[in-house]
Scaffold this active site. Structure first.
Site, PDB file in Angstrom:
ATOM      1  CG  ASP A 283       0.130   6.445  -8.235  1.00 18.44           C
ATOM      2  OD1 ASP A 283      -0.396   5.333  -8.476  1.00 18.44           O
ATOM      3  OD2 ASP A 283      -0.536   7.496  -8.129  1.00 18.44           O
TER       4      ASP A 283
ATOM      5  CG  HIS B 202       0.427  -3.874 -10.367  1.00 15.51           C
ATOM      6  ND1 HIS B 202       0.519  -2.573  -9.946  1.00 15.51           N
ATOM      7  CD2 HIS B 202      -0.908  -4.164 -10.369  1.00 15.51           C
ATOM      8  CE1 HIS B 202      -0.697  -2.095  -9.704  1.00 15.51           C
ATOM      9  NE2 HIS B 202      -1.585  -3.045  -9.958  1.00 15.51           N
TER      10      HIS B 202
ATOM     11  CD1 TRP C 188      -6.113  -3.324   3.034  1.00 13.08           C
ATOM     12  CD2 TRP C 188      -6.115  -5.354   2.059  1.00 13.08           C
ATOM     13  NE1 TRP C 188      -5.056  -4.050   3.535  1.00 13.08           N
ATOM     14  CE2 TRP C 188      -5.035  -5.289   2.969  1.00 13.08           C
ATOM     15  CE3 TRP C 188      -6.323  -6.525   1.327  1.00 13.08           C
ATOM     16  CZ2 TRP C 188      -4.157  -6.359   3.168  1.00 13.08           C
ATOM     17  CZ3 TRP C 188      -5.448  -7.589   1.529  1.00 13.08           C
ATOM     18  CH2 TRP C 188      -4.385  -7.504   2.436  1.00 13.08           C
TER      19      TRP C 188
ATOM     20  CG  LEU D  91      19.734   0.748   0.245  1.00  9.76           C
ATOM     21  CD1 LEU D  91      19.567   2.264   0.361  1.00  9.76           C
ATOM     22  CD2 LEU D  91      19.468   0.345  -1.197  1.00  9.76           C
TER      23      LEU D  91
HETATM   24  C1  IPE Z   1      -0.630   5.070  -3.241  1.00 14.69           C
HETATM   25  O1  IPE Z   1      -1.055   4.891  -4.549  1.00 14.69           O
HETATM   26  C2  IPE Z   1      -0.228   3.778  -2.639  1.00 14.69           C
HETATM   27  C3  IPE Z   1       0.876   3.079  -3.282  1.00 14.69           C
HETATM   28  C4  IPE Z   1       1.650   3.480  -4.251  1.00 14.69           C
HETATM   29  C5  IPE Z   1       1.131   1.792  -2.726  1.00 14.69           C
HETATM   30  P1  IPE Z   1      -2.583   4.892  -4.928  1.00 14.69           P
HETATM   31  O2  IPE Z   1      -2.636   4.854  -6.394  1.00 14.69           O
HETATM   32  O3  IPE Z   1      -3.300   3.822  -4.200  1.00 14.69           O
HETATM   33  O4  IPE Z   1      -3.063   6.306  -4.369  1.00 14.69           O
HETATM   34  P2  IPE Z   1      -4.423   7.108  -4.562  1.00 14.69           P
HETATM   35  O5  IPE Z   1      -5.525   6.229  -4.112  1.00 14.69           O
HETATM   36  O6  IPE Z   1      -4.543   7.435  -6.009  1.00 14.69           O
HETATM   37  O7  IPE Z   1      -4.264   8.317  -3.729  1.00 14.69           O
HETATM   38  C1  IPE Z   2       0.723   1.965  -7.951  1.00 14.94           C
HETATM   39  O1  IPE Z   2       0.174   2.008  -9.221  1.00 14.94           O
HETATM   40  C2  IPE Z   2       0.796   0.559  -7.398  1.00 14.94           C
HETATM   41  C3  IPE Z   2      -0.094   0.295  -6.263  1.00 14.94           C
HETATM   42  C4  IPE Z   2      -0.854   1.161  -5.691  1.00 14.94           C
HETATM   43  C5  IPE Z   2      -0.097  -1.056  -5.768  1.00 14.94           C
HETATM   44  P1  IPE Z   2      -1.394   2.087  -9.437  1.00 14.94           P
HETATM   45  O2  IPE Z   2      -1.931   0.704  -9.533  1.00 14.94           O
HETATM   46  O3  IPE Z   2      -2.013   2.940  -8.413  1.00 14.94           O
HETATM   47  O4  IPE Z   2      -1.440   2.790 -10.865  1.00 14.94           O
HETATM   48  P2  IPE Z   2      -2.518   3.850 -11.353  1.00 14.94           P
HETATM   49  O5  IPE Z   2      -2.526   4.975 -10.370  1.00 14.94           O
HETATM   50  O6  IPE Z   2      -3.828   3.157 -11.427  1.00 14.94           O
HETATM   51  O7  IPE Z   2      -1.986   4.253 -12.699  1.00 14.94           O
HETATM   52 MG    MG Z   3      -2.446   4.947  -8.326  1.00 10.97          MG
END
Ligand code: IPE
Ligand code: IPE
Ligand code: MG
Length: 268
Positions: free
Chosen positions: A25, A42, A74, A136
């Site tokens: 995240d 990303h 989504w 792995l």
């Molecule tokens: C959780 O991250 C899902 C992934 C890292 C794929 P999010 O950024 O979507 O989580 P929330 O919505 O803040 O909990």
């Molecule tokens: C995690 O990073 C990647 C996915 C959920 C795909 P985020 O896109 O959630 O990054 P923040 O939380 O907005 O910084």
């Molecule tokens: Mg996030």
């Protein structure tokens, strides 16, 4: 393969976590700090994935599970979703040969039916091509949700064994239908990006996992950050419901019978 259920027996565990599961995240915030579009975060996130896979393989971690896209993601703007899909497709196209060269087995878990057929084909091909690798197992959770996983397991179980509900369903029986039936429960869970929640990741499997939260944003995660998480893991006492004294006694007994340690090799 059957793995110990942490609630039914005491799983064996060593100094290096056998299974590391990560919520990657903070990509969006990493990009925002640099006044870049979210997708730039990303993209850098994919590089952090490469570094983490390498570092895990070198440290002798046997299962690495990465949450790449949740069943709730989504809800994001269509443009971001579609760019994430492009990145996933690109990574599948470009990385599988390298994974294979390095003895890494690829698995993808989640409800893939919602993905474009090109992605589904690449997943199938990548899993097939790397199926024999044993160093792995890298699992990518894509359109994955912990609740979805438990429900799909229950429906497959009851479809195949219509008398299961009447007879009673055991933990082991259900776990055999979860999408990661091939892996032991995670020893170490890491969430980057500062948030302290599970966001519908591996709900069943995290029952006794050690949790590590770090403010490091995913694109900045590297071997050093992994080592910090593993160091913190090493300091935990995994009691699985027992007292400290019982844990000490069990560890002494384990040390008496312990065989050779896993010897990590360098990655090409
Ligand atoms: C959780 O991250 C899902 C992934 C890292 C794929 P999010 O950024 O979507 O989580 P929330 O919505 O803040 O909990
Ligand atoms: C995690 O990073 C990647 C996915 C959920 C795909 P985020 O896109 O959630 O990054 P923040 O939380 O907005 O910084
Ligand atoms: Mg996030």
């Amino acid at each position: 393969m059957e793995h110990a259920s942490s609630t039914r027996e005491i799983p064996t565990h060593g100094k290096v976590p056998c299974h590391v599961a990560i919520i990657m995240d903070g990509n969006g915030r990493w990009a925002r700090q640099r006044h870049l579009p979210r997708i730039a975060g990303h993209k850098r996130g994919v590089e952090a994935v490469r570094a983490t896979v390498k570092a895990c393989a070198e440290r002798g971690v046997q299962f690495l599970t990465l949450f790449a896209f949740s069943s709730e993601n989504w809800r994001r703007p269509a443009e971001e979703v579609s760019l994430l899909m492009q990145l996933f497709r690109g990574a599948l196209t470009q990385e599988v040969a390298k994974l294979d060269r390095n003895g890494i087995r690829l698995r993808v878990v989640g409800d893939l039916s919602r993905f474009d057929v090109r992605i589904r084909d690449l997943v199938e091909e990548g899993e097939r091509r790397t199926a024999h690798n044993q160093r792995l197992t890298l699992t990518i959770a894509a359109n994955y949700g912990g609740r979805w996983d438990i429900l799909q397991a229950l429906s497959r179980l009851t479809r195949e064994h219509p008398d299961a509900v009447a007879k009673g369903i055991s933990e082991e029986a259900l776990a055999a239908y979860l999408s990661m039936d091939y892996a032991p429960e995670p020893d170490l869970f890491i969430r980057t990006g500062g948030e302290q929640r599970l966001s519908n990741f591996l709900l069943w499997q995290l029952a006794y996992t050690e949790l590590h939260f770090t403010d490091t944003l995913w694109p900045d995660f590297d071997a050093r950050a992994l080592d910090q998480a593993i160091d913190s893991y090493r300091q935990r006492e995994r009691r699985f419901g027992r007292t400290s004294d019982q844990v000490d006694e069990a560890e002494r007994a384990q040390a008496r019978v312990a065989g050779g340690a896993h010897t990590p090799q360098k990655m090409a």
